[in-house]
Design a protein around this motif. Structure first.
Motif, short mmCIF file in Angstrom:
data_model
loop_
_atom_site.label_atom_id
_atom_site.label_comp_id
_atom_site.label_asym_id
_atom_site.label_seq_id
_atom_site.Cartn_x
_atom_site.Cartn_y
_atom_site.Cartn_z
N LYS B 87 -0.42 2.59 7.80
CA LYS B 87 -0.93 3.08 6.52
C LYS B 87 -2.35 2.58 6.28
CE LYS B 87 -0.25 2.84 1.62
NZ LYS B 87 0.30 2.03 0.55
N HIS B 88 -2.53 1.28 6.50
CA HIS B 88 -3.84 0.69 6.25
C HIS B 88 -4.87 1.19 7.26
CE1 HIS B 88 -1.89 -1.69 3.30
NE2 HIS B 88 -1.05 -2.16 4.19
N ALA B 90 -4.68 4.15 8.73
CA ALA B 90 -4.89 5.58 8.48
C ALA B 90 -5.86 5.82 7.32
CB ALA B 90 -3.56 6.25 8.18
N TYR B 91 -5.80 4.97 6.28
CA TYR B 91 -6.67 5.17 5.12
C TYR B 91 -7.96 4.36 5.21
CZ TYR B 91 -2.61 7.46 3.05
OH TYR B 91 -1.56 8.30 2.80
N TRP B 153 0.65 9.52 7.32
CA TRP B 153 -0.27 9.16 6.22
C TRP B 153 -1.36 10.21 6.09
CZ3 TRP B 153 2.25 5.74 3.67
CH2 TRP B 153 3.05 4.81 4.34
N SER B 154 -1.14 11.16 5.23
CA SER B 154 -2.10 12.24 5.03
C SER B 154 -2.68 12.16 3.62
CB SER B 154 -1.37 13.58 5.21
OG SER B 154 -0.33 13.65 4.26
N LYS B 155 -3.59 13.08 3.32
CA LYS B 155 -4.17 13.13 1.96
C LYS B 155 -3.08 13.44 0.93
CE LYS B 155 -9.05 13.94 2.48
NZ LYS B 155 -10.06 14.95 2.76
N LEU B 158 -1.24 10.38 0.13
CA LEU B 158 -2.08 9.52 -0.71
C LEU B 158 -2.02 10.00 -2.17
CD1 LEU B 158 -4.11 7.15 -0.47
CD2 LEU B 158 -5.91 8.85 -0.24
N GLU B 161 1.29 9.07 -3.67
CA GLU B 161 1.31 7.63 -3.97
C GLU B 161 0.52 7.34 -5.27
OE1 GLU B 161 0.04 5.44 -0.55
OE2 GLU B 161 0.34 3.53 -1.59
N LYS B 162 -0.61 8.01 -5.38
CA LYS B 162 -1.43 7.83 -6.59
C LYS B 162 -0.68 8.31 -7.83
CE LYS B 162 -6.11 7.84 -4.74
NZ LYS B 162 -7.26 8.69 -4.44
N GLN B 165 1.87 5.82 -8.85
CA GLN B 165 1.24 4.66 -9.48
C GLN B 165 0.69 5.00 -10.87
OE1 GLN B 165 -1.38 3.39 -6.34
NE2 GLN B 165 0.28 2.32 -5.28
N GLY B 169 4.53 3.26 -11.41
CA GLY B 169 5.25 2.65 -10.29
C GLY B 169 4.45 1.53 -9.64
N HIS B 170 5.11 0.42 -9.35
CA HIS B 170 4.43 -0.67 -8.66
C HIS B 170 4.40 -0.38 -7.17
CE1 HIS B 170 4.26 -3.09 -12.22
NE2 HIS B 170 5.56 -2.91 -12.43
N ARG B 171 3.69 -1.24 -6.45
CA ARG B 171 3.58 -1.06 -5.01
C ARG B 171 4.98 -1.03 -4.34
NH1 ARG B 171 -0.92 -2.14 -2.08
NH2 ARG B 171 -1.74 -3.54 -3.67
#
Lengths: 293, 259
Positions: B87-88, B90-91, B153-155, B158, B161-162, B165, B169-171
């Protein structure tokens, strides 16, 4: 109300992730290359007596290394050529029946075979006293094992090529069948037919070029994979010439300590080849890392 | 038209038989009492060899358990670490560089990789140990899992996930309620694929393990070397049967690039 601020970059979690990647994927490779390089230059290792290029000179004049390189290329290219030809034929002519019933299951079976078992099977089936020789004997075509052609541990690496092809053919057939559907090749071929293309022209001008172009990165990766294979040439290959992996390990394990730097040089040459191969793949536009793809 | 489809169907069946025949051959060889040239079939079949699996002098059961433990550990660690780090990577702005770097250890011949790393394993006191073999196999399986997860892990992911959040929602909640359920299938595929990488591994295991870590693949090679083909067939069957059972349940666990 507490607003959660997203921090995807430049935070501790990301740093840990990157660090783990560097530790497990990048650092070992670099360390390995550095050690092999230092050993080959006489700076470290059991035969270390200061910086020298003599091992490199020795390696470059060693005909066995170049034979081994050539042999490795030959095996990889022969395997991939046979695999492509076979997989294309199966995809074009037997796509539907290979997706149904017993055939639909059995085409996956060779994917469950490790290389060492495939090598053992080829040895058992194709050697001069193997299963195929027994069939030929029972048919009365030969009267002794010596009359059966050498297909294992042979000069042309037939056993090695057969073993690799057995492993690769089902995978690429399934891969091509998947691509065939993904790329709507059937529709494109129909358009070609409407425009007057014969069946052969549809295959030659539409089906095969699309499949090969899309599969190029995977085909190149597989070629590299075959070049680096160890178990199969170890069991069904000859003492000379040997594929590069077998040569490297043989030289490393020999009692003659002066062969060790040459083993590392062979390893470094192979790593360089892989870097070149991967660079070629990365230039391919099917190999994009765009987040949208 | 019908005769063409019939002949195609027949050809497909013949090919299918050719693919299945090796499994049957291995099983028959492992059960053969005696099968010498020029016999087409064994003189008699016996279960004696399979009976020695548990508690026999060949310690195949021990090798089977050892292979299972190593493969399970490698698959678990590389799947978790691969999912987390990919993930890290990929972004990250240097996504392309990281992804390309992850291919190098993976496509490099494992035996050559082990050869150039062997010195460090000795220095770390890991050569000839199970831990050393696990670490060595992780160096191949982990980059593979990074490659496998990179497509996840695509846009779109992301944005999801945003959104989570933004909704509070927490991590941890994002992972537990959204990302992990969405990646469930891929996590399983990755686990089985990395399990198989370890399960099938011979070259690296023999170098790093110095022949002391006797996994099933090493047993197969040992028996071939000793010309003990019936035992080689037995250990080969033990290697092949679990993936075939896996295949029976789900084909996609096997159909992935492993190079």
């Amino acid at each position: 109300m507490r607003i959660f601020e997203q921090k995807l970059f430049k935070n501790k979690v990301e740093a840990t992730g990157l660090l783990l990647f560097l530790l497990l994927a990048v650092l070992p490779l670099l360390l390995g290359i550095i050690y092999a390089l230092l050993y080959s230059l006489g700076i470290t290792g059991l035969v270390s007596d200061g910086f020298t290029l003599k091992y490199w000179q020795q390696a470059f004049t060693d005909i066995e290394l170049w034979y081994s390189m050539g042999y490795t290329f030959y095996i990889a290219l022969a395997t991939i050529t046979l695999t492509i030809a076979g997989a294309l034929l199966l995809t074009i002519y037997l796509k539907e029946p290979l997706q149904q019933g017993f055939a639909g299951f059995s085409i996956y079976v060779p994917l469950a075979f490790p290389a060492i078992v495939v090598a053992f099977l080829i040895f058992q089936l194709a050697s001069q006293s193997g299963f195929f020789a027994r069939i030929i004997y029972q048919l009365g075509w030969i009267s002794s094992t010596a009359q059966f052609p050498e297909l294992v541990n042979d000069t042309y690496g037939i056993g090695i090529i057969a073993a690799h092809t057995f492993m690769a053919l089902p995978f690429f057939t399934l891969y091509f069948i998947n691509l065939y559907d993904q790329e709507n090749i059937n529709q494109l071929a129909k358009v070609g037919q409407t425009l007057g293309a014969s069946s052969a022209q549809q295959h030659r001008r539409i089906v095969v070029p699309i499949l090969l172009r899309r599969a190029f990165p995977t085909l190149t990766l597989y070629t590299i994979f075959v070049m680096g294979s160890y178990e199969i040439p170890l069991i069904v290959g000859r003492q000379s010439p040997q594929m590069i992996s077998v040569l490297v390990i043989r030289k490393l394990r020999k009692f003659n300590l002066s062969d060790i730097p040459e083993a590392y040089i062979s390893a470094l040459l192979f790593i360089t080849l892989i870097i070149i191969g991967l660079t070629l793949i990365f230039k391919n536009r099917n190999f994009s890392y765009d987040l949208d793809q | 038209m019908t005769s063409i489809s019939k002949s195609k169907s027949m050809a497909a069946r013949m090919i299918a038989l050719a693919f299945v025949f090796p499994v049957l051959y291995l099983l028959v060889l492992s059960l053969a009492d005696s099968w010498i040239f020029p016999q087409l079939l064994p003189e008699a079949l016996t279960l004696k060899r399979w009976g020695t699996l548990v508690g026999g002098a060949n310690n195949l059961w021990g090798s089977l358990l050892l292979s299972l433990i190593i493969a399970f550990t490698v698959a678990t660690v590389s799947t978790i670490c691969g999912f987390f780090t990919s993930k890290h990577l990929a972004y990250h702005p240097n996504r392309s560089l990281w992804m390309r770097l992850s291919y190098f250890p993976f496509v490099l011949s494992p035996v050559i990789y082990a050869a150039v790393l062997y010195y460090y394993f000795i220095r770390l006191g890991l050569s000839g140990s199970i831990m050393g073999v696990i670490l060595g196999q992780l160096l191949i399986a982990y980059p593979y899992s990074v490659i496998l997860f990179s497509g996840f892990w695509s846009k779109r992911m992301l944005h999801i996930e945003k959104l989570v959040q933004t909704l509070g929602g927490h991590r941890w909640q994002t992972y537990r309620r959204v990302l992990l359920p969405m990646a469930q299938g891929l996590l399983l595929v990755c686990f089985f694929q990395t399990f198989l990488i370890s399960w099938f591994e011979y070259g690296l295991t023999t170098i790093i393990g110095v022949g002391k870590v006797q996994t099933l693949t090493l047993k197969v090679f040992q028996y071939i070397n000793e010309a003990s083909f019936y035992n080689a067939a037995l250990s080969s069957s033990l290697l092949v049967l679990p993936p075939i059972i896996l295949l029976y349940f789900n084909k996609r666990y096997l159909f992935q690039k492993r190079w």
